[in-house]
Design a protein around this motif. Structure first.
Motif, PDB file in Angstrom:
ATOM      1  N   MET A   1       0.840  -1.248   0.287  1.00  0.00           N
ATOM      2  CA  MET A   1      -0.065   0.018  -0.144  1.00  0.00           C
ATOM      3  C   MET A   1       0.910   1.292  -0.016  1.00  0.00           C
ATOM      4  O   MET A   1       1.937   1.369   0.659  1.00  0.00           O
ATOM      5  N   SER A   2       0.734   2.312  -0.774  1.00  0.00           N
ATOM      6  CA  SER A   2       1.513   3.271  -0.895  1.00  0.00           C
ATOM      7  C   SER A   2       1.569   4.118   0.145  1.00  0.00           C
ATOM      8  O   SER A   2       0.104   4.329   0.947  1.00  0.00           O
ATOM      9  N   GLN A   3       2.332   5.003   0.291  1.00  0.00           N
ATOM     10  CA  GLN A   3       2.075   6.237   1.506  1.00  0.00           C
ATOM     11  C   GLN A   3       1.199   7.150   1.351  1.00  0.00           C
ATOM     12  O   GLN A   3       0.716   7.476   2.322  1.00  0.00           O
ATOM     13  N   ASN A   4       1.033   7.641   0.048  1.00  0.00           N
ATOM     14  CA  ASN A   4       0.025   8.482  -0.337  1.00  0.00           C
ATOM     15  C   ASN A   4      -1.307   8.072   0.194  1.00  0.00           C
ATOM     16  O   ASN A   4      -2.029   8.893   0.670  1.00  0.00           O
ATOM     17  N   VAL A  44       3.427  -3.974   8.011  1.00  0.00           N
ATOM     18  CA  VAL A  44       3.923  -4.243   6.703  1.00  0.00           C
ATOM     19  C   VAL A  44       3.185  -5.605   6.294  1.00  0.00           C
ATOM     20  O   VAL A  44       2.574  -6.412   7.061  1.00  0.00           O
ATOM     21  N   GLY A  45       2.958  -5.605   4.844  1.00  0.00           N
ATOM     22  CA  GLY A  45       2.560  -6.934   4.207  1.00  0.00           C
ATOM     23  C   GLY A  45       0.965  -6.889   4.243  1.00  0.00           C
ATOM     24  O   GLY A  45       0.272  -6.160   4.053  1.00  0.00           O
ATOM     25  N   LEU A  46       0.610  -8.087   4.637  1.00  0.00           N
ATOM     26  CA  LEU A  46      -0.846  -8.416   4.443  1.00  0.00           C
ATOM     27  C   LEU A  46      -1.671  -7.720   5.529  1.00  0.00           C
ATOM     28  O   LEU A  46      -2.653  -7.177   5.542  1.00  0.00           O
ATOM     29  N   LYS A  49      -2.310  -4.294   4.612  1.00  0.00           N
ATOM     30  CA  LYS A  49      -3.609  -4.340   3.587  1.00  0.00           C
ATOM     31  C   LYS A  49      -4.892  -4.420   4.557  1.00  0.00           C
ATOM     32  O   LYS A  49      -5.963  -3.604   4.367  1.00  0.00           O
ATOM     33  N   SER A  50      -4.750  -5.213   5.481  1.00  0.00           N
ATOM     34  CA  SER A  50      -6.138  -5.233   6.164  1.00  0.00           C
ATOM     35  C   SER A  50      -6.370  -4.213   7.173  1.00  0.00           C
ATOM     36  O   SER A  50      -7.535  -3.904   7.246  1.00  0.00           O
ATOM     37  N   ALA A  51      -5.351  -3.660   7.465  1.00  0.00           N
ATOM     38  CA  ALA A  51      -5.358  -2.383   8.355  1.00  0.00           C
ATOM     39  C   ALA A  51      -5.875  -1.238   7.384  1.00  0.00           C
ATOM     40  O   ALA A  51      -6.707  -0.308   7.948  1.00  0.00           O
TER      41      ALA A  51
END
Length: 84
Positions: A1-4, A44-46, A49-51
């Motif tokens: 996921m990008s920081q933006n 980080v990682g999955l 994405k879930s966060a």
């Protein structure tokens, strides 16, 4: 996921929380958003994405709550009397 995308979600959540009419709800929501993002900053990682997915769910919930709070406005808090 990008920081933006993460920063955009963070700003959007804070902006939406600032639209609460009630001081108590507004400050609570802003504190929770900041605390949750600080707690998850090293994920980080999955898990990241879930966060982020959880963050978008919370944004939808916050939008509904703000809309409902605008339908039933209450009296101003002591903290808001001098606020413009």
């Amino acid at each position: 996921m990008s920081q933006n995308k993460v920063l955009s979600l963070y700003r959007t959540l804070l902006r939406q929380a600032s639209q609460y009419d009630n001081y108590t709800f507004r400050s609570y929501a802003q504190r929770r958003i900041k605390a949750d993002f600080r707690a998850k900053k090293s994920v980080v990682g999955l898990d990241a994405k879930s966060a982020i997915a959880f963050g978008y769910e919370q944004l939808d919930l916050l939008r509904r709550q703000v809309a409902i709070s605008k339908l039933y406005p209450g009296e101003k808090s002591v903290m808001e009397v001098g606020r413009k």
